[in-house]
Design an enzyme around this catalytic site. Structure first.
Site, PDB file in Angstrom:
ATOM      1  N   ASP A  13      -8.453  58.561  88.481  1.00  0.00           N
ATOM      2  CA  ASP A  13      -7.775  59.859  88.381  1.00  0.00           C
ATOM      3  C   ASP A  13      -6.922  60.176  89.597  1.00  0.00           C
ATOM      4  O   ASP A  13      -6.670  61.337  89.918  1.00  0.00           O
ATOM      5  CB  ASP A  13      -8.799  60.996  88.170  1.00  0.00           C
ATOM      6  N   LYS A  16      -2.060  57.546  89.184  1.00  0.00           N
ATOM      7  CA  LYS A  16      -1.314  56.285  89.070  1.00  0.00           C
ATOM      8  C   LYS A  16      -0.178  56.381  88.074  1.00  0.00           C
ATOM      9  O   LYS A  16       0.899  55.838  88.286  1.00  0.00           O
ATOM     10  CB  LYS A  16      -2.289  55.159  88.677  1.00  0.00           C
ATOM     11  N   GLY A  40      -6.927  57.527  81.084  1.00  0.00           N
ATOM     12  CA  GLY A  40      -5.699  58.220  80.716  1.00  0.00           C
ATOM     13  C   GLY A  40      -4.764  58.357  81.894  1.00  0.00           C
ATOM     14  O   GLY A  40      -5.155  58.800  82.963  1.00  0.00           O
ATOM     15  N   HIS A  41      -3.515  57.946  81.720  1.00  0.00           N
ATOM     16  CA  HIS A  41      -2.497  58.141  82.745  1.00  0.00           C
ATOM     17  C   HIS A  41      -1.616  59.318  82.331  1.00  0.00           C
ATOM     18  O   HIS A  41      -1.040  59.325  81.251  1.00  0.00           O
ATOM     19  CB  HIS A  41      -1.653  56.877  82.918  1.00  0.00           C
ATOM     20  N   GLN A 224      -8.310  53.139  86.021  1.00  0.00           N
ATOM     21  CA  GLN A 224      -9.481  53.574  86.801  1.00  0.00           C
ATOM     22  C   GLN A 224      -9.220  53.433  88.309  1.00  0.00           C
ATOM     23  O   GLN A 224      -8.086  53.476  88.737  1.00  0.00           O
ATOM     24  CB  GLN A 224     -10.738  52.811  86.368  1.00  0.00           C
TER      25      GLN A 224
END
Length: 423
Positions: A13, A16, A40-41, A224
């Site tokens: 988180d 990225k 999730g990005h 991650q």
């Protein structure tokens, strides 16, 4: 020819997705190398927030090719939903997104196994996102898994049935209360498989080797964070893949000596989702303020993130094992308004003062030692140059750079791609 690598240095988180989006215009190819749809990005631009789960963060850039590498595990149902959600943006998905045949598939029964296993653990649960990631990687290392390339085989349905039947027997073994309708889940799965077939499948290691020979620039994108690495993270409270730099080599088939820059992303403070040790977690007002101002909720799971002060012991460890060459500090704006900031510089580990990450960082073994810094009041979100930043933030940055011995090249002061200051 350039192969650069971008990865997170904390417990995920870190932001990225935004940085990949910012950097993408410099690269011909964006390649995701590990993880599954639990990662999730989040990208934000033109007033719209986008959450990508499996698709690389370069998908919104017209000239980039996006590769899902062999180290990724793909849930066809989630993947289909993600592609459907992008339809309104008029993207050339068919030609811009390609998939490695060696990437493993997440079956509906993998998700059910994940849930059964977590229920069976009771209070010892690890905080799984229940997306089937762990069981899929277990099948991969156990040499039972199904891969994207298997979809092209005539006996794919039979291969699926054999593995799903095995999973159902395992679910029964757990002897826990779990309700599901596998017929419905399988209907949805095979419809999504038909959609997946519309994309181009490649032997990604060969594709990337030829791309390098032809002078293409490649950015390898991790999911991650380094402290969730299955080998070097806070085991067993980790993910099931190698999130560190080495994972880019095994997850894409790129040789280590081809990688040039290693971009490391970290927050100006620290967060963690789910269970596991977190030495600098703040249980007072500071942690709550970071969570509310920083909107610290998972982009996929919606789970609230635990928040605390920057842990330089852990950050220095992540820089070391990844060979980071450039740092990017995210969410500096969230710390505006604090009278005093703290950075953990060392641990008291069983009565000994240490500056490295030990085998066990559970609270009974580790107490963080802090250095205090003067805070700043200024609103950073409208600032566009490093010179504009308050002197207190510059001192904060300089201390981090001196400690980890790597320069901070980017400071993010908001979620939008424009709110990015290059130093």
């Amino acid at each position: 020819m350039t192969v650069d690598l971008l990865l997170g240095l904390q417990w995920g988180d870190e932001g990225k997705g935004k940085i990949v989006d910012v950097l993408t215009s410099k690269y011909d190819i964006i390649a995701r190398f590990q993880g599954g749809p639990n990662a999730g990005h989040t990208l934000e631009f033109d007033g719209i927030k986008h959450v990508l789960r499996t698709i690389p963060s370069g998908i919104f850039h017209q000239n980039s090719i996006n590769i899902i590498g062999n180290g990724v595990v793909i849930d066809p149902v989630v993947f289909k939903g993600e592609i459907d959600g992008l339809a309104k943006f008029n993207l050339d998905i068919k030609n811009k997104l390609i998939v490695s045949r060696k990437a493993h598939l997440i079956l509906p029964t993998h998700r059910l196994l994940d849930a059964a296993s977590e229920i069976a653990k009771g209070k010892a649960k690890i905080g799984s996102t229940l997306k089937g990631i762990g069981p899929t990687y277990m099948d991969k290392t156990g040499r039972n898994g199904l891969r994207v390339g298997d979809i092209e085989l005539e006996d794919f349905a039979a291969r699926y049935r054999a593995l799903a039947d095995k999973h159902e027997a395992m679910i029964a073994f757990y002897n826990v209360e779990i309700q599901y309708n596998l017929i419905e889940l399988e209907k949805e799965f095979f419809e999504a498989i038909e959609d997946l077939k519309k994309l181009t499948f490649i032997d990604s290691e060969e594709y990337l080797a030829q791309a390098q020979k032809s002078g293409k620039s490649i950015l390898c994108e991790g999911a991650q964070g380094s402290l969730l690495d299955v080998d070097f993270g806070t085991y067993p409270f980790v993910t099931s893949s190698n999130t560190t730099a080495a994972g880019a080599c095994t997850g894409l088939g790129i040789a280590p000596n081809k990688i040039k820059e290693v971009y490391g992303i970290f927050k100006a403070y620290t967060t963690r989702v789910g269970s596991g040790p977190f030495p600098t977690e703040d249980f007072e007002d500071a942690g709550d303020t970071m969570a509310s101002v920083g909107n610290e909720f998972g982009s996929v799971t919606g789970r609230k993130r635990r928040c605390g002060w920057l842990d330089l012991v852990a950050l220095k460890y992540a820089v070391q094992i990844n060979g980071v060459t450039q740092l990017m500090m995210m969410k500096g704006d969230v710390l505006s308004g604090f009278e005093t900031l703290k950075i953990c510089t060392e641990y008291n580990y069983k009565g000994e003062i240490i500056s490295h990450l030990p085998y066990n960082i559970e609270p009974e073994n580790v107490t963080p030692i802090y250095k205090e810094f003067k805070g700043w009041k200024a609103d950073l979100t409208g600032m566009t140059t490093f010179d504009e930043l308050p002197i207190e933030l510059k001192q904060y940055i300089e201390y981090i750079e001196a400690t980890v011995e790597v320069p901070i090249k980017i400071v993010s002061v908001g979620p939008d791609r424009k709110q990015t200051i290059t130093k």
